[in-house]
Motif scaffolding. Sequence first.
Motif, PDB file in Angstrom:
ATOM      1  N   PHE A   1       0.848  -1.199   0.000  1.00  9.81           N
ATOM      2  CA  PHE A   1       0.000   0.000   0.000  1.00  9.81           C
ATOM      3  C   PHE A   1       0.880   1.244   0.000  1.00  9.81           C
ATOM      4  CE2 PHE A   1       0.551  -1.325   4.424  1.00  9.81           C
ATOM      5  CZ  PHE A   1       0.992  -0.155   5.036  1.00  9.81           C
ATOM      6  N   LEU A   2       0.398   2.293  -0.662  1.00 11.64           N
ATOM      7  CA  LEU A   2       1.071   3.589  -0.690  1.00 11.64           C
ATOM      8  C   LEU A   2       0.737   4.330   0.603  1.00 11.64           C
ATOM      9  CD1 LEU A   2       0.288   4.463  -4.394  1.00 11.64           C
ATOM     10  CD2 LEU A   2       2.578   4.092  -3.470  1.00 11.64           C
ATOM     11  N   VAL A   3       1.750   4.844   1.263  1.00  8.93           N
ATOM     12  CA  VAL A   3       1.566   5.430   2.584  1.00  8.93           C
ATOM     13  C   VAL A   3       0.646   6.645   2.532  1.00  8.93           C
ATOM     14  CG1 VAL A   3       2.739   6.535   4.535  1.00  8.93           C
ATOM     15  CG2 VAL A   3       3.776   4.556   3.416  1.00  8.93           C
ATOM     16  N   HIS A   4       0.828   7.519   1.543  1.00  7.96           N
ATOM     17  CA  HIS A   4       0.002   8.736   1.503  1.00  7.96           C
ATOM     18  C   HIS A   4      -1.480   8.413   1.336  1.00  7.96           C
ATOM     19  CE1 HIS A   4       0.550   8.040  -2.814  1.00  7.96           C
ATOM     20  NE2 HIS A   4      -0.421   8.890  -3.061  1.00  7.96           N
ATOM     21  N   ARG A   5      -1.773   7.398   0.549  1.00  5.44           N
ATOM     22  CA  ARG A   5      -3.178   7.027   0.358  1.00  5.44           C
ATOM     23  C   ARG A   5      -3.748   6.384   1.626  1.00  5.44           C
ATOM     24  NH1 ARG A   5      -6.499   6.887  -4.046  1.00  5.44           N
ATOM     25  NH2 ARG A   5      -8.355   5.601  -3.778  1.00  5.44           N
TER      26      ARG A   5
ATOM     27  N   LEU B   1      -7.488   6.796   6.288  1.00  2.90           N
ATOM     28  CA  LEU B   1      -7.733   6.692   7.730  1.00  2.90           C
ATOM     29  C   LEU B   1      -8.105   8.020   8.382  1.00  2.90           C
ATOM     30  CD1 LEU B   1      -4.844   4.283   8.839  1.00  2.90           C
ATOM     31  CD2 LEU B   1      -7.272   3.743   8.680  1.00  2.90           C
ATOM     32  N   PHE B   2      -7.582   9.136   7.864  1.00  5.90           N
ATOM     33  CA  PHE B   2      -7.711  10.404   8.587  1.00  5.90           C
ATOM     34  C   PHE B   2      -8.452  11.515   7.837  1.00  5.90           C
ATOM     35  CE2 PHE B   2      -4.007   8.306  10.466  1.00  5.90           C
ATOM     36  CZ  PHE B   2      -4.294   8.413  11.819  1.00  5.90           C
TER      37      PHE B   2
ATOM     38  N   VAL C   1      -7.982  10.448  -6.198  1.00 10.19           N
ATOM     39  CA  VAL C   1      -6.546  10.460  -5.916  1.00 10.19           C
ATOM     40  C   VAL C   1      -6.250  11.298  -4.678  1.00 10.19           C
ATOM     41  CG1 VAL C   1      -5.900  10.100  -8.324  1.00 10.19           C
ATOM     42  CG2 VAL C   1      -6.163  12.429  -7.451  1.00 10.19           C
ATOM     43  N   VAL C   2      -5.061  11.088  -4.124  1.00  8.81           N
ATOM     44  CA  VAL C   2      -4.601  11.859  -2.968  1.00  8.81           C
ATOM     45  C   VAL C   2      -3.425  12.712  -3.415  1.00  8.81           C
ATOM     46  CG1 VAL C   2      -3.681  11.747  -0.628  1.00  8.81           C
ATOM     47  CG2 VAL C   2      -5.328  10.022  -1.401  1.00  8.81           C
TER      48      VAL C   2
ATOM     49  N   ALA D   1      -4.604  15.776   0.643  1.00  7.42           N
ATOM     50  CA  ALA D   1      -6.003  16.109   0.353  1.00  7.42           C
ATOM     51  C   ALA D   1      -6.522  15.175  -0.733  1.00  7.42           C
ATOM     52  CB  ALA D   1      -6.135  17.562  -0.092  1.00  7.42           C
ATOM     53  N   TRP D   2      -7.803  14.852  -0.638  1.00 10.04           N
ATOM     54  CA  TRP D   2      -8.456  14.091  -1.709  1.00 10.04           C
ATOM     55  C   TRP D   2      -8.759  15.031  -2.870  1.00 10.04           C
ATOM     56  CZ3 TRP D   2      -8.797   8.990  -2.069  1.00 10.04           C
ATOM     57  CH2 TRP D   2      -8.731   8.220  -0.904  1.00 10.04           C
ATOM     58  N   ALA D   3      -8.646  14.527  -4.083  1.00 11.69           N
ATOM     59  CA  ALA D   3      -8.916  15.350  -5.268  1.00 11.69           C
ATOM     60  C   ALA D   3      -9.398  14.464  -6.413  1.00 11.69           C
ATOM     61  CB  ALA D   3      -7.662  16.104  -5.692  1.00 11.69           C
ATOM     62  N   THR D   4     -10.083  15.090  -7.352  1.00  8.70           N
ATOM     63  CA  THR D   4     -10.452  14.368  -8.569  1.00  8.70           C
ATOM     64  C   THR D   4      -9.223  14.295  -9.473  1.00  8.70           C
ATOM     65  OG1 THR D   4     -11.116  16.370  -9.742  1.00  8.70           O
ATOM     66  CG2 THR D   4     -12.801  15.277  -8.406  1.00  8.70           C
ATOM     67  N   LYS D   5      -9.291  13.468 -10.476  1.00  5.72           N
ATOM     68  CA  LYS D   5      -8.167  13.369 -11.411  1.00  5.72           C
ATOM     69  C   LYS D   5      -7.937  14.688 -12.124  1.00  5.72           C
ATOM     70  CE  LYS D   5      -8.269   8.397 -12.291  1.00  5.72           C
ATOM     71  NZ  LYS D   5      -8.454   7.321 -13.305  1.00  5.72           N
ATOM     72  N   ASP D   6      -9.024  15.389 -12.468  1.00 10.11           N
ATOM     73  CA  ASP D   6      -8.902  16.678 -13.151  1.00 10.11           C
ATOM     74  C   ASP D   6      -8.234  17.711 -12.253  1.00 10.11           C
ATOM     75  OD1 ASP D   6     -10.050  15.690 -15.425  1.00 10.11           O
ATOM     76  OD2 ASP D   6     -12.063  16.456 -14.982  1.00 10.11           O
ATOM     77  N   GLU D   7      -8.608  17.722 -10.967  1.00 10.33           N
ATOM     78  CA  GLU D   7      -8.011  18.670 -10.022  1.00 10.33           C
ATOM     79  C   GLU D   7      -6.512  18.398  -9.862  1.00 10.33           C
ATOM     80  OE1 GLU D   7     -11.871  19.500  -7.111  1.00 10.33           O
ATOM     81  OE2 GLU D   7     -10.496  17.822  -6.708  1.00 10.33           O
TER      82      GLU D   7
END
Length: 265
Positions: free
Chosen positions: A133-137, A142-143, A152-153, A169-175
């Motif tokens: 697993f990727l740590v940032h994701r 979890l938080f 994506v993160v 932060a969570w974001a869309t692919k476009d963002e």
Amino acid sequence: MLNQIEIWKEFPLNIEHSNFYRVEISNFGRVKTYNKVRPNGGIIKGSLQEGYPIVRITLYKERPQKVTEKIEAYNELIAFIEERRTSLLKESSETGDHLPEIEDLKEQKLAVVAKRKKFILKTDQQRKIAVHFLVHRAVAELFLEKTDHAEVVIHRDFNKQNNHVGNLAWATKDEAFSRYADNPYYKAKKYNENIFGEQRRKSGNEKLSVENVLYIKEKLIQGKTLRELANHFKVSDMQIHRIKTGENWKGVKTLSEIKMEKNKK
């Protein structure tokens, strides 16, 4: 302001396995694992995948009953041989007899132990489970509350290794795509492309690429040692030193170096 209190949460692996193994992740982006060797837990660093910290774990499914029974049969045979050998050793200490038989039993035991080891290694390969697993994701899952349509993160400061929850932060692919042009590493890369005409790729006899050198320079600024970077890229300490002093790859500049040059002008 970043939260200065470190909070740990268990990261669910969602896999059935036979190991005593648990993973916890903190809002600071640190990873702790618990197993038989470290029942109280220990911090792990993992490795990197395209610059992103990633954790790879090997777990095991439960042994099939037939496999367990065969291992137990090996154990019983080994115990029987050892019991017979011990008995003969006692007799031999008094009479001096049975020495050839004792030696033969020793060889038999070693042969069975080797067969058991080979059988266990073979069957354990078949029940391996590779987990990563990727740590940032994982930190974000979890938080951070996931917004609608977010896939994506992103790292707010563009530093892939800064996985503090306040930097994610969570974001869309476009963002995520729309902010790519603001990435300082991308800007430095484009700057170097302009210098070289075309982006310089590593050739067959060249161990480092422009991207590698940019990474090395950034890590040197952050305090990484010559030896650490040399081991990471499998080059000599001297090669890293020459990059640091500008003797080699002088034309490849990080964003901070570009800003310094502009300020001097």
